[in-house]
Scaffold this motif. Sequence first.
Motif, PDB file in Angstrom:
ATOM      1  N   LYS A  81      33.584  59.000  41.935  1.00  0.00           N
ATOM      2  CA  LYS A  81      33.421  57.719  41.244  1.00  0.00           C
ATOM      3  C   LYS A  81      33.139  56.588  42.232  1.00  0.00           C
ATOM      4  O   LYS A  81      32.226  55.791  42.034  1.00  0.00           O
ATOM      5  CB  LYS A  81      34.669  57.407  40.413  1.00  0.00           C
ATOM      6  CG  LYS A  81      34.554  56.151  39.597  1.00  0.00           C
ATOM      7  CD  LYS A  81      35.777  55.956  38.722  1.00  0.00           C
ATOM      8  CE  LYS A  81      35.597  54.731  37.850  1.00  0.00           C
ATOM      9  NZ  LYS A  81      36.665  54.609  36.862  1.00  0.00           N
ATOM     10  N   GLU A 123      29.741  54.387  42.198  1.00  0.00           N
ATOM     11  CA  GLU A 123      29.871  52.964  41.863  1.00  0.00           C
ATOM     12  C   GLU A 123      29.585  52.046  43.039  1.00  0.00           C
ATOM     13  O   GLU A 123      29.084  50.939  42.853  1.00  0.00           O
ATOM     14  CB  GLU A 123      31.268  52.677  41.307  1.00  0.00           C
ATOM     15  CG  GLU A 123      31.475  53.235  39.928  1.00  0.00           C
ATOM     16  CD  GLU A 123      32.832  52.930  39.334  1.00  0.00           C
ATOM     17  OE1 GLU A 123      32.963  53.088  38.117  1.00  0.00           O
ATOM     18  OE2 GLU A 123      33.762  52.542  40.083  1.00  0.00           O
ATOM     19  N   TYR A 139      35.742  64.131  37.065  1.00  0.00           N
ATOM     20  CA  TYR A 139      35.139  63.020  36.327  1.00  0.00           C
ATOM     21  C   TYR A 139      34.200  63.519  35.235  1.00  0.00           C
ATOM     22  O   TYR A 139      34.035  62.865  34.213  1.00  0.00           O
ATOM     23  CB  TYR A 139      34.398  62.065  37.270  1.00  0.00           C
ATOM     24  CG  TYR A 139      35.333  61.231  38.100  1.00  0.00           C
ATOM     25  CD1 TYR A 139      36.154  60.278  37.507  1.00  0.00           C
ATOM     26  CD2 TYR A 139      35.404  61.399  39.478  1.00  0.00           C
ATOM     27  CE1 TYR A 139      37.023  59.512  38.269  1.00  0.00           C
ATOM     28  CE2 TYR A 139      36.268  60.636  40.248  1.00  0.00           C
ATOM     29  CZ  TYR A 139      37.073  59.691  39.637  1.00  0.00           C
ATOM     30  OH  TYR A 139      37.939  58.926  40.389  1.00  0.00           O
ATOM     31  N   GLU A 141      39.141  58.640  29.784  1.00  0.00           N
ATOM     32  CA  GLU A 141      38.061  57.730  30.191  1.00  0.00           C
ATOM     33  C   GLU A 141      36.690  58.413  30.153  1.00  0.00           C
ATOM     34  O   GLU A 141      35.818  58.137  30.983  1.00  0.00           O
ATOM     35  CB  GLU A 141      38.337  57.139  31.571  1.00  0.00           C
ATOM     36  CG  GLU A 141      39.619  56.326  31.639  1.00  0.00           C
ATOM     37  CD  GLU A 141      39.894  55.742  33.004  1.00  0.00           C
ATOM     38  OE1 GLU A 141      38.949  55.486  33.768  1.00  0.00           O
ATOM     39  OE2 GLU A 141      41.081  55.542  33.308  1.00  0.00           O
ATOM     40  N   ASP A 162      34.058  58.127  28.167  1.00  0.00           N
ATOM     41  CA  ASP A 162      32.879  57.267  28.001  1.00  0.00           C
ATOM     42  C   ASP A 162      32.538  56.535  29.291  1.00  0.00           C
ATOM     43  O   ASP A 162      31.367  56.397  29.650  1.00  0.00           O
ATOM     44  CB  ASP A 162      33.097  56.265  26.864  1.00  0.00           C
ATOM     45  CG  ASP A 162      33.155  56.952  25.505  1.00  0.00           C
ATOM     46  OD1 ASP A 162      32.566  58.036  25.351  1.00  0.00           O
ATOM     47  OD2 ASP A 162      33.815  56.399  24.602  1.00  0.00           O
ATOM     48  N   GLU A 163      33.567  56.079  29.981  1.00  0.00           N
ATOM     49  CA  GLU A 163      33.351  55.394  31.263  1.00  0.00           C
ATOM     50  C   GLU A 163      32.795  56.368  32.304  1.00  0.00           C
ATOM     51  O   GLU A 163      31.878  56.041  33.056  1.00  0.00           O
ATOM     52  CB  GLU A 163      34.674  54.777  31.742  1.00  0.00           C
ATOM     53  CG  GLU A 163      34.550  53.899  32.954  1.00  0.00           C
ATOM     54  CD  GLU A 163      33.751  52.627  32.712  1.00  0.00           C
ATOM     55  OE1 GLU A 163      33.130  52.147  33.682  1.00  0.00           O
ATOM     56  OE2 GLU A 163      33.725  52.129  31.582  1.00  0.00           O
ATOM     57  N   ASN A 164      33.353  57.563  32.336  1.00  0.00           N
ATOM     58  CA  ASN A 164      32.907  58.566  33.311  1.00  0.00           C
ATOM     59  C   ASN A 164      31.479  59.035  33.039  1.00  0.00           C
ATOM     60  O   ASN A 164      30.761  59.409  33.964  1.00  0.00           O
ATOM     61  CB  ASN A 164      33.858  59.760  33.326  1.00  0.00           C
ATOM     62  CG  ASN A 164      35.193  59.396  33.917  1.00  0.00           C
ATOM     63  OD1 ASN A 164      35.336  58.401  34.620  1.00  0.00           O
ATOM     64  ND2 ASN A 164      36.205  60.200  33.631  1.00  0.00           N
ATOM     65  N   ARG A 165      31.066  59.011  31.769  1.00  0.00           N
ATOM     66  CA  ARG A 165      29.697  59.429  31.411  1.00  0.00           C
ATOM     67  C   ARG A 165      28.661  58.625  32.197  1.00  0.00           C
ATOM     68  O   ARG A 165      27.628  59.153  32.620  1.00  0.00           O
ATOM     69  CB  ARG A 165      29.498  59.254  29.910  1.00  0.00           C
ATOM     70  CG  ARG A 165      28.128  59.629  29.402  1.00  0.00           C
ATOM     71  CD  ARG A 165      28.046  59.481  27.895  1.00  0.00           C
ATOM     72  NE  ARG A 165      28.830  60.490  27.229  1.00  0.00           N
ATOM     73  CZ  ARG A 165      28.350  61.660  26.811  1.00  0.00           C
ATOM     74  NH1 ARG A 165      27.090  61.952  26.994  1.00  0.00           N
ATOM     75  NH2 ARG A 165      29.131  62.525  26.219  1.00  0.00           N
ATOM     76  N   LYS A 166      28.952  57.358  32.415  1.00  0.00           N
ATOM     77  CA  LYS A 166      28.024  56.470  33.131  1.00  0.00           C
ATOM     78  C   LYS A 166      27.802  56.922  34.578  1.00  0.00           C
ATOM     79  O   LYS A 166      26.756  56.642  35.163  1.00  0.00           O
ATOM     80  CB  LYS A 166      28.560  55.042  33.131  1.00  0.00           C
ATOM     81  CG  LYS A 166      28.675  54.437  31.753  1.00  0.00           C
ATOM     82  CD  LYS A 166      29.382  53.095  31.819  1.00  0.00           C
ATOM     83  CE  LYS A 166      29.742  52.600  30.434  1.00  0.00           C
ATOM     84  NZ  LYS A 166      30.580  51.398  30.488  1.00  0.00           N
ATOM     85  N   LEU A 167      28.769  57.609  35.155  1.00  0.00           N
ATOM     86  CA  LEU A 167      28.646  58.057  36.550  1.00  0.00           C
ATOM     87  C   LEU A 167      27.523  59.074  36.727  1.00  0.00           C
ATOM     88  O   LEU A 167      26.996  59.239  37.824  1.00  0.00           O
ATOM     89  CB  LEU A 167      29.968  58.687  37.026  1.00  0.00           C
ATOM     90  CG  LEU A 167      31.201  57.796  37.020  1.00  0.00           C
ATOM     91  CD1 LEU A 167      32.437  58.611  37.372  1.00  0.00           C
ATOM     92  CD2 LEU A 167      31.021  56.631  37.972  1.00  0.00           C
TER      93      LEU A 167
END
Length: 124
Positions: A12, A16, A58, A64, A66-71
Amino acid sequence: MKRLAIGLSDFKELIEEDFYYFDKTSFIDEVVKDGAKVKLFARPRRFGKTLNMSMLKYFFDIKEADENRKLFKNLYIEKTESFKEQGQYPVIFLSLKDLKTTTWEEMEKDIKSTVASLFSEYKY
């Protein structure tokens, strides 16, 4: 400007903070398709074992999701059938890489402490 992620083992943070990253997400596809009950990651020291385990955490972790999907945006795994497995499972991530002791007794104490902390995280 992108930086090299020397010694970084958190997927992550790597994504990020926009470090250079060689896309290894095909490994996730391989894990999903393989279907093995157990995986052994035998690699020499400093060959990315913890980073790969972090990437798997992740990817699969329901916490989390949905948040991890962005990674994984614009990475290989996003374009595969296996991507539907993202965020579908509870994951327990345990790494002993940061335990540094000089005796077995100290190591045993540190391992017990690490497992106890992990246990308290999943009390529910």
